[in-house]
Design a protein around this motif. Structure first.
Motif, mmCIF file in Angstrom:
data_model
loop_
_atom_site.group_PDB
_atom_site.id
_atom_site.type_symbol
_atom_site.label_atom_id
_atom_site.label_comp_id
_atom_site.label_asym_id
_atom_site.label_seq_id
_atom_site.Cartn_x
_atom_site.Cartn_y
_atom_site.Cartn_z
ATOM 1 N N ALA A 218 19.222 8.354 34.016
ATOM 2 C CA ALA A 218 20.240 8.748 33.386
ATOM 3 C C ALA A 218 19.840 10.230 32.035
ATOM 4 N N ARG A 219 20.932 10.833 32.169
ATOM 5 C CA ARG A 219 20.905 11.864 30.830
ATOM 6 C C ARG A 219 20.602 11.327 29.168
ATOM 7 N N HIS A 220 21.260 12.827 28.530
ATOM 8 C CA HIS A 220 20.722 12.820 27.174
ATOM 9 C C HIS A 220 22.321 11.452 26.481
ATOM 10 N N MET A 221 23.488 11.389 27.525
ATOM 11 C CA MET A 221 24.584 10.619 27.276
ATOM 12 C C MET A 221 24.305 9.621 27.080
ATOM 13 N N LEU A 222 23.656 8.779 27.886
ATOM 14 C CA LEU A 222 23.964 7.658 27.844
ATOM 15 C C LEU A 222 24.629 6.925 27.421
ATOM 16 N N PRO A 223 25.220 6.222 26.468
ATOM 17 C CA PRO A 223 26.411 5.407 26.140
ATOM 18 C C PRO A 223 27.273 5.982 26.723
ATOM 19 N N VAL A 224 27.426 7.294 26.826
ATOM 20 C CA VAL A 224 28.435 7.385 27.986
ATOM 21 C C VAL A 224 28.417 7.303 29.378
ATOM 22 N N GLN A 225 27.597 7.076 29.670
ATOM 23 C CA GLN A 225 27.449 8.007 31.274
ATOM 24 C C GLN A 225 26.998 6.563 31.697
ATOM 25 N N ASP A 226 25.995 5.399 31.213
ATOM 26 C CA ASP A 226 25.888 3.883 31.331
ATOM 27 C C ASP A 226 25.775 3.134 30.506
ATOM 28 N N ALA A 227 27.005 3.398 30.140
ATOM 29 C CA ALA A 227 27.734 2.738 28.780
ATOM 30 C C ALA A 227 27.728 0.912 29.128
ATOM 31 N N ASP A 228 27.768 0.331 30.059
ATOM 32 C CA ASP A 228 27.599 -0.923 31.206
ATOM 33 C C ASP A 228 25.854 -1.791 30.433
ATOM 34 N N VAL A 229 24.899 -0.348 30.871
ATOM 35 C CA VAL A 229 23.309 -1.027 31.301
ATOM 36 C C VAL A 229 22.837 -0.029 29.327
ATOM 37 N N LEU A 230 23.238 -0.078 28.340
ATOM 38 C CA LEU A 230 23.136 0.160 27.330
ATOM 39 C C LEU A 230 23.673 -1.405 27.090
ATOM 40 N N ALA A 231 25.394 -1.722 26.903
ATOM 41 C CA ALA A 231 25.124 -2.728 26.068
ATOM 42 C C ALA A 231 24.443 -3.733 27.226
ATOM 43 N N GLY A 232 24.369 -4.075 28.100
ATOM 44 C CA GLY A 232 23.773 -5.082 28.368
ATOM 45 C C GLY A 232 22.970 -5.227 27.621
ATOM 46 N N ALA A 233 21.242 -3.927 27.378
ATOM 47 C CA ALA A 233 20.103 -4.222 27.509
ATOM 48 C C ALA A 233 20.344 -4.552 25.820
ATOM 49 N N ILE A 234 20.971 -4.003 24.655
ATOM 50 C CA ILE A 234 21.097 -4.245 22.947
ATOM 51 C C ILE A 234 21.575 -6.013 23.251
ATOM 52 N N ASN A 235 22.814 -6.125 23.891
ATOM 53 C CA ASN A 235 23.559 -7.648 23.748
ATOM 54 C C ASN A 235 21.946 -8.597 23.816
ATOM 55 N N ASP A 236 21.244 -8.135 25.302
ATOM 56 C CA ASP A 236 20.019 -8.644 25.541
ATOM 57 C C ASP A 236 18.736 -9.091 24.040
ATOM 58 N N PHE A 237 19.016 -7.520 23.774
ATOM 59 C CA PHE A 237 17.499 -7.741 22.522
ATOM 60 C C PHE A 237 18.031 -7.844 21.699
ATOM 61 N N ILE A 238 19.570 -8.528 20.915
ATOM 62 C CA ILE A 238 19.907 -9.172 19.986
ATOM 63 C C ILE A 238 19.082 -10.471 20.246
ATOM 64 N N GLN A 239 20.880 -11.431 21.496
ATOM 65 C CA GLN A 239 20.149 -12.143 21.357
ATOM 66 C C GLN A 239 18.503 -13.009 21.842
ATOM 67 N N GLU A 240 17.363 -11.960 21.923
ATOM 68 C CA GLU A 240 15.807 -12.176 22.131
ATOM 69 C C GLU A 240 15.743 -12.646 20.581
ATOM 70 N N SER A 241 15.797 -12.098 20.069
ATOM 71 C CA SER A 241 15.706 -11.315 18.531
ATOM 72 C C SER A 241 15.922 -12.256 17.256
ATOM 73 N N GLU A 242 17.394 -13.375 17.677
ATOM 74 C CA GLU A 242 18.118 -14.146 17.031
ATOM 75 C C GLU A 242 17.606 -15.415 17.743
ATOM 76 N N GLY A 243 17.497 -15.367 18.387
ATOM 77 C CA GLY A 243 16.413 -16.411 19.667
ATOM 78 C C GLY A 243 14.880 -16.614 18.515
ATOM 79 N N GLU A 244 14.047 -15.388 18.141
ATOM 80 C CA GLU A 244 12.973 -15.640 17.805
ATOM 81 C C GLU A 244 12.892 -15.918 16.623
ATOM 82 N N ARG A 245 14.348 -16.242 15.786
ATOM 83 C CA ARG A 245 14.348 -16.174 14.252
ATOM 84 C C ARG A 245 14.625 -17.868 14.302
ATOM 85 N N THR A 246 15.368 -18.318 14.873
ATOM 86 C CA THR A 246 15.779 -19.750 15.054
ATOM 87 C C THR A 246 14.607 -20.807 15.409
#
Length: 246
Positions: A218-246
């Motif tokens: 990936a180059r600089h425009m990661l949100p455009v070039q690899d949107a699914d990869v980035l969204a997946g990473a954000i989804n996983d990270f949020i889920q993980e952080s919410e799990g740590e808080r519960t």
């Protein structure tokens, strides 16, 4: 039992772009999201005077949801870091996408040269950005053209004011990174020449407990070039952080 509203994802774009760059990511996110235009961009009034990272952050903060999973790209990442540092109650998690961090002298000289070029020959700056962001990728030509139109459509003075903050803002927030206390993820592209993997590692070393991800190819425009990869990473990270808080 009363329903607790879901904490949305708030997305901040990079210099010269607008909230529309996030559409592919928003489509792939598993939760509500809002994408804001930065001051001087998109539907926001042009910047008519020099501004600062703090001023940009305060403007954005006034338009953000009461609390959000804050995701910033490039200049948006510096603004997101500032908000996470000084208004942590507003940030559930912080994701820094293709962010610069604590530029070396050589890296600072390179970005200041690009700032000078933007003031002297804006059309050349647009083409140099498109080349740096997309050359060698498989991003469709129509998408590249849309980015070119967005960049070329900027008020030049406003762009220069925003770019100056991008060029100097890491020196402002850099000394504060160790005081960011919210869960943080730093993501960049393996081939990003400006917001390099080295910078992402600097971020994760500076922010306590931060995690990093470097996306192969990936180059600089990661949100455009690899949107699914980035969204997946954000989804996983949020889920993980919410799990740590519960």
């Amino acid at each position: 039992m009363s329903h607790v509203p879901e904490t949305p994802v708030a997305l901040l774009h990079g210099v010269g772009l607008d909230a529309g760059m996030w559409e592919p990511v928003r489509d792939a996110l598993k939760r509500d999201s809002v994408a804001l235009d930065l001051p001087g961009h998109g539907q926001q009034p042009a910047l008519t005077a020099p501004t600062s990272l703090a001023e940009l952050a305060e403007d954005v903060l006034a338009r953000l949801p009461q609390q959000s999973h804050l995701v910033g790209f490039s200049l948006g990442a510096l603004i997101a870091q500032y908000i996470a540092r000084f208004h942590p109650d507003r940030v559930a998690t912080l994701t820094c996408v293709n962010s610069v961090c604590r530029r070396t002298e050589e890296e600072s000289r390179a970005v200041m040269a690009r700032l000078a070029s933007a003031e002297d020959d804006f059309p050349a700056t647009v083409e140099a950005s498109i080349d740096r962001w997309y050359t060698g990728t498989s991003v469709p030509k129509s998408v590249v053209e849309a980015t070119r139109r967005t960049l070329a459509g900027n008020d030049i003075g406003s762009f220069v004011h925003a770019y100056r903050v991008f060029a100097t803002g890491d020196a402002i927030i850099g000394p504060e990174l160790g005081s960011i206390s919210v869960p943080t993820l730093a993501v960049t592209g393996e081939l990003d020449p400006g917001s390099t993997p080295d910078m992402t590692h600097r971020l994760t070393e500076a922010i306590p407990g931060a995690k990093s991800l470097v996306v192969p190819g990936a180059r600089h425009m990661l949100p455009v070039q690899d949107a699914d990869v980035l969204a997946g990473a954000i989804n996983d990270f949020i889920q993980e952080s919410e799990g740590e808080r519960t």
